[in-house]
Design a protein around this motif. Structure first.
Motif, mmCIF file in Angstrom:
data_model
loop_
_atom_site.group_PDB
_atom_site.id
_atom_site.type_symbol
_atom_site.label_atom_id
_atom_site.label_comp_id
_atom_site.label_asym_id
_atom_site.label_seq_id
_atom_site.Cartn_x
_atom_site.Cartn_y
_atom_site.Cartn_z
ATOM 1 N N GLY A 7 3.060 2.111 -21.941
ATOM 2 C CA GLY A 7 2.079 2.607 -22.899
ATOM 3 C C GLY A 7 1.527 1.487 -23.747
ATOM 4 N N THR A 8 0.980 1.862 -24.892
ATOM 5 C CA THR A 8 0.357 0.894 -25.793
ATOM 6 C C THR A 8 0.847 1.109 -27.211
ATOM 7 O OG1 THR A 8 -1.640 0.894 -24.430
ATOM 8 C CG2 THR A 8 -1.835 -0.009 -26.635
ATOM 9 N N ILE A 9 1.312 0.045 -27.835
ATOM 10 C CA ILE A 9 1.667 0.059 -29.244
ATOM 11 C C ILE A 9 0.477 -0.510 -30.015
ATOM 12 C CG2 ILE A 9 3.261 -0.780 -31.005
ATOM 13 C CD1 ILE A 9 4.660 0.966 -29.023
ATOM 14 N N SER A 10 0.071 0.168 -31.063
ATOM 15 C CA SER A 10 -1.067 -0.326 -31.841
ATOM 16 C C SER A 10 -0.756 -0.347 -33.322
ATOM 17 C CB SER A 10 -2.301 0.550 -31.590
ATOM 18 O OG SER A 10 -2.128 1.838 -32.134
ATOM 19 N N PHE A 11 -1.263 -1.399 -33.998
ATOM 20 C CA PHE A 11 -1.239 -1.428 -35.452
ATOM 21 C C PHE A 11 -2.571 -2.016 -35.895
ATOM 22 C CE2 PHE A 11 0.281 -5.526 -34.200
ATOM 23 C CZ PHE A 11 0.023 -6.430 -35.233
ATOM 24 N N GLY A 12 -3.295 -1.218 -36.700
ATOM 25 C CA GLY A 12 -4.664 -1.598 -37.018
ATOM 26 C C GLY A 12 -5.497 -1.540 -35.755
ATOM 27 N N LEU A 13 -6.228 -2.614 -35.475
ATOM 28 C CA LEU A 13 -7.057 -2.696 -34.265
ATOM 29 C C LEU A 13 -6.377 -3.495 -33.155
ATOM 30 C CD1 LEU A 13 -10.553 -3.315 -35.931
ATOM 31 C CD2 LEU A 13 -9.589 -1.163 -35.094
ATOM 32 N N VAL A 14 -5.123 -3.861 -33.369
ATOM 33 C CA VAL A 14 -4.379 -4.634 -32.367
ATOM 34 C C VAL A 14 -3.658 -3.676 -31.426
ATOM 35 C CG1 VAL A 14 -2.572 -6.350 -31.987
ATOM 36 C CG2 VAL A 14 -4.062 -6.520 -33.995
ATOM 37 N N ASN A 15 -3.891 -3.839 -30.121
ATOM 38 C CA ASN A 15 -3.236 -3.017 -29.098
ATOM 39 C C ASN A 15 -2.327 -3.893 -28.237
ATOM 40 O OD1 ASN A 15 -4.536 -0.432 -29.615
ATOM 41 N ND2 ASN A 15 -6.409 -1.451 -28.949
ATOM 42 N N ILE A 16 -1.104 -3.409 -28.020
ATOM 43 C CA ILE A 16 -0.114 -4.185 -27.267
ATOM 44 C C ILE A 16 0.361 -3.364 -26.075
ATOM 45 C CG2 ILE A 16 2.018 -5.518 -27.433
ATOM 46 C CD1 ILE A 16 1.754 -5.213 -30.509
ATOM 47 N N PRO A 17 -0.067 -3.696 -24.860
ATOM 48 C CA PRO A 17 0.462 -2.999 -23.689
ATOM 49 C C PRO A 17 1.927 -3.375 -23.474
ATOM 50 C CG PRO A 17 -1.000 -4.781 -23.020
ATOM 51 C CD PRO A 17 -1.081 -4.716 -24.504
ATOM 52 N N VAL A 18 2.803 -2.369 -23.415
ATOM 53 C CA VAL A 18 4.239 -2.634 -23.328
ATOM 54 C C VAL A 18 4.914 -1.773 -22.272
ATOM 55 C CG1 VAL A 18 4.498 -3.388 -25.736
ATOM 56 C CG2 VAL A 18 4.692 -0.957 -25.165
ATOM 57 N N LYS A 19 6.088 -2.214 -21.876
ATOM 58 C CA LYS A 19 6.992 -1.431 -21.036
ATOM 59 C C LYS A 19 8.241 -1.138 -21.863
ATOM 60 C CE LYS A 19 5.638 -3.732 -16.710
ATOM 61 N NZ LYS A 19 6.140 -4.569 -15.580
ATOM 62 N N MET A 20 8.831 0.021 -21.649
ATOM 63 C CA MET A 20 10.016 0.409 -22.412
ATOM 64 C C MET A 20 11.213 0.525 -21.484
ATOM 65 S SD MET A 20 10.376 3.502 -25.186
ATOM 66 C CE MET A 20 10.593 4.827 -23.997
ATOM 67 N N LEU A 79 1.850 23.847 -21.223
ATOM 68 C CA LEU A 79 2.783 22.778 -21.561
ATOM 69 C C LEU A 79 2.331 21.437 -21.001
ATOM 70 C CD1 LEU A 79 6.182 24.636 -20.975
ATOM 71 C CD2 LEU A 79 5.154 24.033 -23.165
ATOM 72 N N GLN A 80 1.836 21.434 -19.763
ATOM 73 C CA GLN A 80 1.374 20.198 -19.136
ATOM 74 C C GLN A 80 0.172 19.629 -19.874
ATOM 75 O OE1 GLN A 80 0.748 21.398 -15.050
ATOM 76 N NE2 GLN A 80 2.852 20.885 -14.444
ATOM 77 N N ALA A 81 -0.759 20.503 -20.295
ATOM 78 C CA ALA A 81 -1.946 20.059 -21.022
ATOM 79 C C ALA A 81 -1.563 19.444 -22.365
ATOM 80 C CB ALA A 81 -2.914 21.216 -21.229
ATOM 81 N N LEU A 82 -0.611 20.074 -23.063
ATOM 82 C CA LEU A 82 -0.159 19.570 -24.353
ATOM 83 C C LEU A 82 0.554 18.234 -24.200
ATOM 84 C CD1 LEU A 82 0.255 20.033 -27.382
ATOM 85 C CD2 LEU A 82 2.335 21.302 -26.826
ATOM 86 N N GLN A 83 1.396 18.117 -23.174
ATOM 87 C CA GLN A 83 2.122 16.875 -22.937
ATOM 88 C C GLN A 83 1.180 15.737 -22.591
ATOM 89 O OE1 GLN A 83 5.046 17.821 -19.942
ATOM 90 N NE2 GLN A 83 6.026 19.363 -21.221
ATOM 91 N N LYS A 84 0.158 16.021 -21.757
ATOM 92 C CA LYS A 84 -0.795 14.992 -21.367
ATOM 93 C C LYS A 84 -1.615 14.536 -22.572
ATOM 94 C CE LYS A 84 -4.219 13.771 -17.868
ATOM 95 N NZ LYS A 84 -5.006 12.952 -18.790
ATOM 96 N N GLU A 85 -1.977 15.473 -23.434
ATOM 97 C CA GLU A 85 -2.761 15.146 -24.621
ATOM 98 C C GLU A 85 -2.002 14.175 -25.521
ATOM 99 O OE1 GLU A 85 -4.368 17.350 -28.677
ATOM 100 O OE2 GLU A 85 -3.876 18.560 -26.915
ATOM 101 N N GLN A 86 -0.687 14.427 -25.661
ATOM 102 C CA GLN A 86 0.126 13.573 -26.515
ATOM 103 C C GLN A 86 0.450 12.236 -25.832
ATOM 104 O OE1 GLN A 86 0.866 14.259 -29.674
ATOM 105 N NE2 GLN A 86 -0.282 16.162 -29.488
ATOM 106 N N THR A 87 0.706 12.284 -24.515
ATOM 107 C CA THR A 87 1.062 11.073 -23.783
ATOM 108 C C THR A 87 -0.085 10.079 -23.741
ATOM 109 O OG1 THR A 87 2.570 12.379 -22.409
ATOM 110 C CG2 THR A 87 2.000 10.196 -21.609
ATOM 111 N N ASP A 88 -1.314 10.592 -23.648
ATOM 112 C CA ASP A 88 -2.475 9.719 -23.557
ATOM 113 C C ASP A 88 -2.753 8.964 -24.854
ATOM 114 O OD1 ASP A 88 -2.835 10.416 -20.953
ATOM 115 O OD2 ASP A 88 -4.434 11.871 -21.322
ATOM 116 N N LYS A 89 -2.174 9.440 -25.950
ATOM 117 C CA LYS A 89 -2.391 8.766 -27.230
ATOM 118 C C LYS A 89 -1.582 7.478 -27.280
ATOM 119 C CE LYS A 89 -3.228 12.971 -29.949
ATOM 120 N NZ LYS A 89 -2.736 13.811 -31.074
ATOM 121 N N ALA A 90 -2.169 6.446 -27.890
ATOM 122 C CA ALA A 90 -1.433 5.207 -28.075
ATOM 123 C C ALA A 90 -0.347 5.427 -29.118
ATOM 124 C CB ALA A 90 -2.382 4.101 -28.531
ATOM 125 N N VAL A 91 0.748 4.688 -28.984
ATOM 126 C CA VAL A 91 1.808 4.748 -29.984
ATOM 127 C C VAL A 91 1.334 3.944 -31.185
ATOM 128 C CG1 VAL A 91 4.216 4.253 -30.484
ATOM 129 C CG2 VAL A 91 3.540 4.939 -28.188
#
Length: 278
Positions: A7-20, A79-91
């Motif tokens: 996913g992506t971690i963001s703070f301000g306008l900085v986006n960081i593609p990461v693996k967990m 449930l799938q629609a709700l999960q996808k909506e939340q998953t698509d958001k950047a952290v």
């Protein structure tokens, strides 16, 4: 190390593609249940008590029990629609706080973060900024279909996501029964307890702590495999001391024997001898 989330971690306008990656693993020795007569593993089946038959996976739906035996059935599509909506958001990191402001009761599980493709520079930037400011980031993210509150901090030069409980998930301490309030403490007992704490105070070295139960259990298992007799070794049982003061003193005496404190070096003062002129 297995990647469990991208996913992506963001703070301000900085986006960081990461693996967990999972930072911890459960080392419990898993024991199976067998039928004593034939040594076969016990199977667990999903059975409907009304229809009195086994239920297949495609026949099962999810529901919320809002009162005893009253359910609201939730469609899989919802449930799938709700999960996808939340998953698509950047952290997104919402706030920055000091680590010591969060009580350990809130912490749940740790995950390592590594930079994904193109994320090395931004990853290093966030790491340096957290290190310089002494702060940690508070964020929200989706893990296994659940929105998690989390903090992002540094552990040995690596960014770590630490999932934490929401405030309403931590039970109120007022509900804990029989907690004494303002009980008078005997000074002699308190002084001895403080001496005991001082005697056992040391630098935290996690490597010196081991799971003695797991070690002993594995020894028994290995002994059974080779048909040898395994002996369980553990800590010495505590003495049956009922008096609080006696227990404190006995504990202090034992601690002094097992953990002798290094003697403090004393610096001898230089002495000068005056010469008497004859």
């Amino acid at each position: 190390m297995h990647t469990m989330w991208k996913g992506t971690i963001s703070f301000g306008l900085v986006n960081i593609p990461v693996k967990m990656h999972a930072a911890t693993e459960n080392k419990d020795v898993k024991l199976r249940q067998l039928h004593k007569e034939c040594q076969s593993p016990i199977k667990y089946e999903k059975v409907c008590p009304v229809c009195e038959r086994k239920v297949e996976e495609e026949e099962i739906v999810k529901a919320y029990e809002y009162t005893k035996n009253k359910f609201v059935v939730l469609d899989k599509e919802d449930l799938q629609a709700l999960q996808k909506e939340q998953t698509d958001k950047a952290v997104e990191i919402i706030d920055f706080v000091k680590l010591e402001e969060i009580d350990p009761i809130y912490f749940e599980k740790s995950y390592y973060l590594s930079p994904n493709e193109g994320g090395v520079k931004a990853y290093s930037l966030l790491r340096a900024a957290l290190l310089e400011t002494g702060k940690i980031g508070v964020a929200k993210m989706m893990i296994r279909s659940k929105e998690q509150l989390a903090v992002i901090r540094i552990y040995k030069n690596t960014l770590v996501v630490e999932t934490i409980h929401y405030p309403d998930e931590v039970r109120a301490v007022q509900d804990v029964p029989n907690v004494p309030e303002n009980t008078e403490v005997v000074k002699k007992e308190l002084d001895t307890a403080k001496l005991l704490i001082d005697q056992l105070t040391t630098v935290f070295e996690p490597e010196k702590y081991t799971d003695e139960y797991r070690t002993s259990l594995l020894e028994i298992i290995e002994g059974k495999k080779t048909e040898k007799t395994a002996t369980v070794t553990g800590k010495q049982k505590p003495d049956n001391v009922t008096n609080l003061m006696d227990a404190l003193q006995a504990s202090l005496d034992r601690a002094k024997k097992e953990n002798p404190k290094p003697k403090k070096k004393t610096t001898a003062k230089a002495t000068t001898t005056k010469k008497v002129a004859k």
